[in-house]
Design an enzyme around this catalytic site. Structure first.
Site, mmCIF file in Angstrom:
data_model
loop_
_atom_site.group_PDB
_atom_site.id
_atom_site.type_symbol
_atom_site.label_atom_id
_atom_site.label_comp_id
_atom_site.label_asym_id
_atom_site.label_seq_id
_atom_site.Cartn_x
_atom_site.Cartn_y
_atom_site.Cartn_z
ATOM 1 N N ASP A 30 0.838 -1.199 0.000
ATOM 2 C CA ASP A 30 0.000 0.000 0.000
ATOM 3 C C ASP A 30 0.878 1.256 0.000
ATOM 4 O OD1 ASP A 30 -3.210 0.531 1.007
ATOM 5 O OD2 ASP A 30 -1.792 2.199 1.169
ATOM 6 N N ASN A 86 -12.982 -2.735 2.626
ATOM 7 C CA ASN A 86 -13.969 -1.664 2.740
ATOM 8 C C ASN A 86 -14.911 -1.737 1.545
ATOM 9 O OD1 ASN A 86 -12.789 -0.561 5.110
ATOM 10 N ND2 ASN A 86 -11.214 0.408 3.856
ATOM 11 N N GLY A 92 -15.458 3.847 3.628
ATOM 12 C CA GLY A 92 -14.169 4.426 3.272
ATOM 13 C C GLY A 92 -13.489 3.749 2.103
ATOM 14 N N GLN A 93 -14.267 3.104 1.228
ATOM 15 C CA GLN A 93 -13.653 2.488 0.038
ATOM 16 C C GLN A 93 -13.327 3.574 -0.975
ATOM 17 O OE1 GLN A 93 -16.028 -0.276 -2.280
ATOM 18 N NE2 GLN A 93 -14.246 -0.995 -3.435
ATOM 19 N N SER A 94 -12.030 3.880 -1.101
ATOM 20 C CA SER A 94 -11.627 4.961 -2.016
ATOM 21 C C SER A 94 -11.314 4.444 -3.413
ATOM 22 C CB SER A 94 -10.417 5.708 -1.456
ATOM 23 O OG SER A 94 -9.326 4.833 -1.266
ATOM 24 N N HIS A 99 -10.408 -5.099 -3.000
ATOM 25 C CA HIS A 99 -9.071 -5.300 -2.455
ATOM 26 C C HIS A 99 -9.178 -5.647 -0.987
ATOM 27 C CE1 HIS A 99 -10.080 -0.986 -2.217
ATOM 28 N NE2 HIS A 99 -9.390 -0.945 -1.087
ATOM 29 N N HIS A 101 -7.054 -5.486 2.445
ATOM 30 C CA HIS A 101 -5.899 -4.942 3.149
ATOM 31 C C HIS A 101 -5.365 -6.032 4.071
ATOM 32 C CE1 HIS A 101 -6.800 -0.541 2.383
ATOM 33 N NE2 HIS A 101 -8.026 -1.033 2.227
HETATM 34 P P1 DGP Z 1 -9.599 1.779 0.456
HETATM 35 O O1 DGP Z 1 -9.611 3.086 1.161
HETATM 36 O O2 DGP Z 1 -10.089 0.634 1.291
HETATM 37 O O3 DGP Z 1 -10.290 1.872 -0.883
HETATM 38 O O4 DGP Z 1 -8.066 1.469 0.178
HETATM 39 C C1 DGP Z 1 -7.383 1.904 -0.954
HETATM 40 C C2 DGP Z 1 -5.924 1.819 -0.651
HETATM 41 O O5 DGP Z 1 -5.215 1.929 -1.864
HETATM 42 C C3 DGP Z 1 -5.400 2.932 0.251
HETATM 43 O O6 DGP Z 1 -4.914 2.361 1.463
HETATM 44 C C4 DGP Z 1 -4.266 3.576 -0.526
HETATM 45 C C5 DGP Z 1 -3.998 2.590 -1.632
HETATM 46 N N1 DGP Z 1 -3.616 3.172 -2.897
HETATM 47 C C6 DGP Z 1 -4.301 4.092 -3.613
HETATM 48 N N2 DGP Z 1 -3.656 4.390 -4.759
HETATM 49 C C7 DGP Z 1 -2.551 3.606 -4.772
HETATM 50 C C8 DGP Z 1 -1.472 3.444 -5.706
HETATM 51 O O7 DGP Z 1 -1.408 4.058 -6.777
HETATM 52 N N3 DGP Z 1 -0.491 2.560 -5.362
HETATM 53 C C9 DGP Z 1 -0.531 1.837 -4.194
HETATM 54 N N4 DGP Z 1 0.477 1.000 -3.961
HETATM 55 N N5 DGP Z 1 -1.530 1.969 -3.297
HETATM 56 C C10 DGP Z 1 -2.516 2.837 -3.590
#
Ligand code: DGP
Length: 113
Positions: A30, A86, A92-94, A99, A101
């Site tokens: 991450d 999420n 908080g799913q961005s 995915h 974690h």
């Molecule tokens: P969520 O908030 O559950 O949707 O988690 C998305 C995660 O993705 C967040 O912890 C940050 C990670 N993330 C977002 N963009 C990138 C990226 O370009 N590269 C990597 N390695 N992680 C990313």
């Protein structure tokens, strides 16, 4: 999905630090780690979230959990770890690509915030 960040990571269009890869699953570190070990484990097929898992696409989810179990052994997370997914904006799913974690290397509180 053209505008999906994780599909671009799978395609190699955005670089990532890989922890594991095979034909159907990718695991990568991450960008914004919330624990000493913070890996995202994703299906290569685009699934929007765990709310979109069906009988047609669920086999990869079982495989994801096999990969998680294997990674945690490799990484020595013998005292425990946490797996979180999420779903939707209120959770908080961005990134709208399923995915999981994988978090480890510290203690976690319960219930989560
Ligand atoms: P969520 O908030 O559950 O949707 O988690 C998305 C995660 O993705 C967040 O912890 C940050 C990670 N993330 C977002 N963009 C990138 C990226 O370009 N590269 C990597 N390695 N992680 C990313």
């Amino acid at each position: 999905m053209n505008d999906c960040i994780f599909c671009k990571i799978i395609a190699g269009e955005i670089p990532s630090k890989k922890a594991y890869e095979d034909d159907t699953v990718l695991a990568f570190y991450d960008l914004s780690p919330q624990a000493p070990v913070h890996i995202l484990v994703i299906p290569k097929a685009h699934i929007t979230s765990a709310a979109d898992i069906t009988g047609d696409n669920s086999a990869v989810v079982a495989h994801i959990f096999e990969v998680i179990a294997s990674l945690t052994k490799q990484l020595g997370l013998n005292d425990g770890f946490r797996v979180v997914t999420n779903i939707g904006d209120s959770a908080g799913q961005s990134v709208k690509h399923l995915h999981y974690h994988l978090l480890g290397g510290r203690d976690f509180t319960w219930p989560p915030g």
